[in-house]
Write a protein that holds these residues in place. Structure first.
Motif, PDB file in Angstrom:
ATOM      1  N   VAL A  61       0.832  -1.208   0.000  1.00 47.05           N
ATOM      2  CA  VAL A  61       0.000   0.000   0.000  1.00 47.05           C
ATOM      3  C   VAL A  61       0.867   1.259   0.000  1.00 47.05           C
ATOM      4  O   VAL A  61       0.580   2.218  -0.729  1.00 47.05           O
ATOM      5  N   ARG A  62       1.913   1.233   0.794  1.00 49.23           N
ATOM      6  CA  ARG A  62       2.766   2.412   0.883  1.00 49.23           C
ATOM      7  C   ARG A  62       3.441   2.714  -0.466  1.00 49.23           C
ATOM      8  O   ARG A  62       3.472   3.857  -0.915  1.00 49.23           O
ATOM      9  N   GLY A  63       3.972   1.704  -1.129  1.00 51.47           N
ATOM     10  CA  GLY A  63       4.610   1.888  -2.431  1.00 51.47           C
ATOM     11  C   GLY A  63       3.608   2.338  -3.489  1.00 51.47           C
ATOM     12  O   GLY A  63       3.901   3.198  -4.331  1.00 51.47           O
ATOM     13  N   LEU A  69       0.921   9.113  -6.004  1.00 48.58           N
ATOM     14  CA  LEU A  69       1.178  10.538  -5.811  1.00 48.58           C
ATOM     15  C   LEU A  69       2.147  11.063  -6.878  1.00 48.58           C
ATOM     16  O   LEU A  69       1.966  12.160  -7.417  1.00 48.58           O
ATOM     17  N   GLN A  70       3.143  10.250  -7.191  1.00 46.52           N
ATOM     18  CA  GLN A  70       4.102  10.646  -8.227  1.00 46.52           C
ATOM     19  C   GLN A  70       3.417  10.758  -9.589  1.00 46.52           C
ATOM     20  O   GLN A  70       3.658  11.704 -10.340  1.00 46.52           O
ATOM     21  N   LEU A  71       2.553   9.821  -9.900  1.00 46.29           N
ATOM     22  CA  LEU A  71       1.824   9.854 -11.169  1.00 46.29           C
ATOM     23  C   LEU A  71       0.906  11.075 -11.236  1.00 46.29           C
ATOM     24  O   LEU A  71       0.827  11.751 -12.271  1.00 46.29           O
ATOM     25  N   ALA A  72       0.239  11.387 -10.133  1.00 49.12           N
ATOM     26  CA  ALA A  72      -0.627  12.571 -10.107  1.00 49.12           C
ATOM     27  C   ALA A  72       0.199  13.843 -10.281  1.00 49.12           C
ATOM     28  O   ALA A  72      -0.204  14.766 -11.009  1.00 49.12           O
ATOM     29  N   ARG A  73       1.377  13.883  -9.658  1.00 50.06           N
ATOM     30  CA  ARG A  73       2.239  15.061  -9.775  1.00 50.06           C
ATOM     31  C   ARG A  73       2.713  15.256 -11.214  1.00 50.06           C
ATOM     32  O   ARG A  73       2.663  16.363 -11.756  1.00 50.06           O
ATOM     33  N   VAL A  74       3.151  14.184 -11.858  1.00 49.85           N
ATOM     34  CA  VAL A  74       3.626  14.292 -13.237  1.00 49.85           C
ATOM     35  C   VAL A  74       2.469  14.670 -14.169  1.00 49.85           C
ATOM     36  O   VAL A  74       2.641  15.457 -15.097  1.00 49.85           O
ATOM     37  N   THR A  75       1.278  14.129 -13.898  1.00 48.14           N
ATOM     38  CA  THR A  75       0.113  14.455 -14.717  1.00 48.14           C
ATOM     39  C   THR A  75      -0.241  15.937 -14.594  1.00 48.14           C
ATOM     40  O   THR A  75      -0.535  16.599 -15.596  1.00 48.14           O
ATOM     41  N   LEU A  76      -0.218  16.467 -13.381  1.00 42.39           N
ATOM     42  CA  LEU A  76      -0.503  17.888 -13.187  1.00 42.39           C
ATOM     43  C   LEU A  76       0.609  18.766 -13.743  1.00 42.39           C
ATOM     44  O   LEU A  76       0.363  19.902 -14.171  1.00 42.39           O
ATOM     45  N   ASN A  77       1.824  18.252 -13.743  1.00 40.97           N
ATOM     46  CA  ASN A  77       2.963  19.027 -14.211  1.00 40.97           C
ATOM     47  C   ASN A  77       3.017  19.131 -15.733  1.00 40.97           C
ATOM     48  O   ASN A  77       3.651  20.039 -16.269  1.00 40.97           O
ATOM     49  N   LEU A  78       2.347  18.241 -16.448  1.00 41.25           N
ATOM     50  CA  LEU A  78       2.392  18.221 -17.917  1.00 41.25           C
ATOM     51  C   LEU A  78       1.963  19.558 -18.540  1.00 41.25           C
ATOM     52  O   LEU A  78       2.716  20.137 -19.332  1.00 41.25           O
ATOM     53  N   LEU A 150       1.755  17.470  -3.464  1.00 43.11           N
ATOM     54  CA  LEU A 150       2.023  16.083  -3.855  1.00 43.11           C
ATOM     55  C   LEU A 150       3.486  15.716  -3.617  1.00 43.11           C
ATOM     56  O   LEU A 150       3.787  14.587  -3.187  1.00 43.11           O
ATOM     57  N   GLU A 151       4.411  16.632  -3.859  1.00 41.99           N
ATOM     58  CA  GLU A 151       5.827  16.374  -3.595  1.00 41.99           C
ATOM     59  C   GLU A 151       6.069  16.151  -2.107  1.00 41.99           C
ATOM     60  O   GLU A 151       6.839  15.270  -1.716  1.00 41.99           O
ATOM     61  N   MET A 152       5.412  16.961  -1.280  1.00 38.50           N
ATOM     62  CA  MET A 152       5.549  16.768   0.164  1.00 38.50           C
ATOM     63  C   MET A 152       5.009  15.415   0.586  1.00 38.50           C
ATOM     64  O   MET A 152       5.593  14.735   1.434  1.00 38.50           O
ATOM     65  N   GLY A 153       3.886  15.005   0.012  1.00 40.13           N
ATOM     66  CA  GLY A 153       3.333  13.689   0.310  1.00 40.13           C
ATOM     67  C   GLY A 153       4.271  12.570  -0.106  1.00 40.13           C
ATOM     68  O   GLY A 153       4.405  11.559   0.602  1.00 40.13           O
TER      69      GLY A 153
END
Length: 157
Positions: A61-63, A69-78, A150-153
């Motif tokens: 679950v943790r991984g 969170l990383q996928l959401a960050r990259v998606t928002l960063n696009l 998201l980066e902080m998370g």
């Protein structure tokens, strides 16, 4: 042109307009190519994250949360990355226009300079204003805050 084919009678102004149109088309295509390259890089990152997510077990679950969170960050960063690239291109073209100014040698070049200036006003690239981009500044700030959260998370996990 009229000497080569008598049925095609084009004035010098028409030929000049065609050449200018082809130059503008070339600029648009080159800029689009740059944006496609930027988007392709981000999509490859998203694909790698998704592949890593698929390889994890259901009970990690943790991984899974970290990769989500990383996928959401990259998606928002696009869209932000494309916006930054657009603003940099706009700043570069303004710098070129500033260096290019000065003594025009003919009336034809003055007319083309006036047309470029009118186009610039239509596109909203007026000096003193923010550079044009994909995302309005306030929306960009909100997306930036979301990316920061998201980066902080990710760091916490």
């Amino acid at each position: 042109m009229g000497e080569i084919n008598s049925k095609m009678q084009m004035s010098e102004e028409t030929i000049e307009n065609l050449v200018n149109s082809f130059r503008k088309l070339r600029e648009v295509l080159l800029a689009g190519r740059k944006y496609v390259t930027v988007i392709r890089f981000e999509l490859i990152r998203m694909h790698e994250i998704q592949s890593n997510l698929r390889q994890l077990s259901y009970f990690d679950v943790r991984g899974r949360l970290r990769l989500t969170l990383q996928l959401a960050r990259v998606t928002l960063n696009l869209p932000m990355v494309v916006d930054i690239a657009m603003r940099e291109d706009d700043a570069d073209s303004d710098d070129e226009d500033d260096h290019r100014g000065g003594g025009h040698s003919s009336a034809r070049s003055r007319d083309s300079a006036r047309r470029r200036e009118k186009t610039r006003v239509k596109l909203g690239r007026v000096k003193g204003r923010t550079k044009r981009g994909l995302i309005p500044p306030r929306v960009g700030a909100v997306i930036g805050l979301a990316i920061g959260a998201l980066e902080m998370g990710e760091r916490v996990l």
